[in-house]
Motif scaffolding. Sequence first.
Motif, PDB file in Angstrom:
ATOM      1  N   UNK A 215     -12.807 -29.587  15.565  1.00  0.00           N
ATOM      2  CA  UNK A 215     -13.668 -28.830  16.484  1.00  0.00           C
ATOM      3  C   UNK A 215     -15.013 -28.561  15.827  1.00  0.00           C
ATOM      4  N   UNK A 216     -16.025 -28.276  16.666  1.00  0.00           N
ATOM      5  CA  UNK A 216     -17.351 -28.080  16.076  1.00  0.00           C
ATOM      6  C   UNK A 216     -17.384 -26.802  15.240  1.00  0.00           C
ATOM      7  N   UNK A 217     -16.503 -25.822  15.598  1.00  0.00           N
ATOM      8  CA  UNK A 217     -16.455 -24.603  14.783  1.00  0.00           C
ATOM      9  C   UNK A 217     -15.939 -24.953  13.376  1.00  0.00           C
ATOM     10  N   UNK A 218     -14.861 -25.765  13.330  1.00  0.00           N
ATOM     11  CA  UNK A 218     -14.308 -26.169  12.034  1.00  0.00           C
ATOM     12  C   UNK A 218     -15.338 -26.989  11.247  1.00  0.00           C
ATOM     13  N   UNK A 219     -16.062 -27.826  11.958  1.00  0.00           N
ATOM     14  CA  UNK A 219     -17.091 -28.645  11.272  1.00  0.00           C
ATOM     15  C   UNK A 219     -18.172 -27.762  10.671  1.00  0.00           C
ATOM     16  N   UNK A 220     -18.555 -26.724  11.437  1.00  0.00           N
ATOM     17  CA  UNK A 220     -19.578 -25.790  10.948  1.00  0.00           C
ATOM     18  C   UNK A 220     -19.085 -25.076   9.700  1.00  0.00           C
ATOM     19  N   UNK A 221     -17.814 -24.685   9.719  1.00  0.00           N
ATOM     20  CA  UNK A 221     -17.251 -23.990   8.546  1.00  0.00           C
ATOM     21  C   UNK A 221     -17.216 -24.918   7.336  1.00  0.00           C
ATOM     22  N   UNK A 222     -16.824 -26.158   7.588  1.00  0.00           N
ATOM     23  CA  UNK A 222     -16.775 -27.140   6.496  1.00  0.00           C
ATOM     24  C   UNK A 222     -18.175 -27.337   5.913  1.00  0.00           C
ATOM     25  N   UNK A 223     -19.150 -27.487   6.799  1.00  0.00           N
ATOM     26  CA  UNK A 223     -20.532 -27.688   6.333  1.00  0.00           C
ATOM     27  C   UNK A 223     -20.977 -26.505   5.478  1.00  0.00           C
ATOM     28  N   UNK A 224     -20.628 -25.288   5.905  1.00  0.00           N
ATOM     29  CA  UNK A 224     -21.058 -24.101   5.152  1.00  0.00           C
ATOM     30  C   UNK A 224     -20.404 -24.094   3.773  1.00  0.00           C
ATOM     31  N   UNK A 225     -19.137 -24.493   3.696  1.00  0.00           N
ATOM     32  CA  UNK A 225     -18.434 -24.494   2.392  1.00  0.00           C
ATOM     33  C   UNK A 225     -19.044 -25.532   1.451  1.00  0.00           C
TER      34      UNK A 225
END
Length: 440
Positions: A6-16
């Motif tokens: 999901x785009x939320x998970x992708x955003x979290x991954x990018x932040x990490x």
Amino acid sequence: MTPPVSSKRQGELAARVEKAVLTTPVYDIHTHLYDPAFGELLLWGIDDLLVYHYLVAEAFRQFDLPYDKFWAMSKQEQANAIWNALFIEHSPISEACRGVLTTLNRLGLDVKKRDLPALRKWFAKWKVADYTTHCMEVAGVQRICMTNSPFDDVERVVWERGFNRDERFTAALRIDPLLLSWHDSAAPRLRDWGYDVTPQLSEKTVSEVRRFLADWTRRINAQYLMVSLPPDFRYPGDQACPRLMETAVLPHCREFGLPFAMMPGVKRGVNPQLKLAGDGVGHCDTATYENLIAAHPDNKFLITALARENQYSLCVAARKFRNLHLFGCWWFTNIPSLIEEMTRMRLELIGLSVTPQHSDARVLDQILYKWEHSRRIIARVLVEKYADLAATGWEPTNTEIQRDVQDLFGGAFDRFCGRHQARATQLPSARPAKKPGRRK
Ligand code: FIX
Ligand code: ZN
């Protein structure tokens, strides 16, 4: 099939990933910076930033000024001329110009005023020792490898005199004159320094060259030996360069367990009027490097090539030879579009067994922009790669991301060199259990 991330998970991954890339300390494995004990040799401050040879080359495209008039100016006058030509009369969008502005911005200075005298005043307040620490802290650079040449008269005497080393600055033995101008320059100089050499590469001469290399390796505690090479370098060959490599440099590297770093593709003095800014680029012959590496399986080789056209074949070579470690985006390849292309290509072809960047900084403050710009690009490429993994269901943990980034920023290099630095972050299973203790 694994459902798309999901785009939320992708955003979290990018932040990490971004957090890891932006905060992990770096070992800058090739620079032209010096331990502060070298005094004037360590360049820093606004005038040195402005007279950087990358900017000199660009400024001459705008100047209506003969070369010798520019070279006759004082450093401050040259800086004024470059500032006017590249920052005031045109928008400073080239990578080298933008770099000055990123540097100033990271130092907390207001660039919008376009006030060069005010910038000079700010720099004048610093003492070099404090400023070195400040720049390294802001840039997140933990260790800096210098380029150290016994053939540089100013530098040599400092080593010969001796000084207390700053542990943050490691040394690399640079030997361009030895390999590239043996007859004209290196042989007579070695004789002057008490090495019993003749221009002919007799057994005695080779053993004296090895004594010279051993003396300097010990004196500076060299982490590797390094040479830059012209596009037409060929191995095997009868010229002094390949012969000295084979008979003296590579046996020396084996004896001391040190890598030999090669920087192929530079054409020195394409426009001599530009002095240090006058070097150009040419393709190197990848087969030459494959021959050299294949013939010396017990040596370790580091390579960064100058030509964009060589990057792909060198990645393929690195897949064939585990004694080859690729590093950095050197000089004209150190621009955002090529850093991105090269980093993506390297990660796709050789994974994490690479050191994607070095700064090549000549002016201390440049580590601020060179690393800031590169970290952003490396983060972008890594986010894309981890997202591709996540799409298969293989979600990288923070510990794994941290481990990988540490490898890219010096860990893989240290391991390649045979220095096994303890990882700051270990996998949870490898970490010893914490002893209970009082809180401080
Ligand atoms: O040979 C080198 O190490 C080059 O990096 C330099 O010669 C060059 O002048 C430079 O500063 C490139 O970034
Ligand atoms: Zn360099």
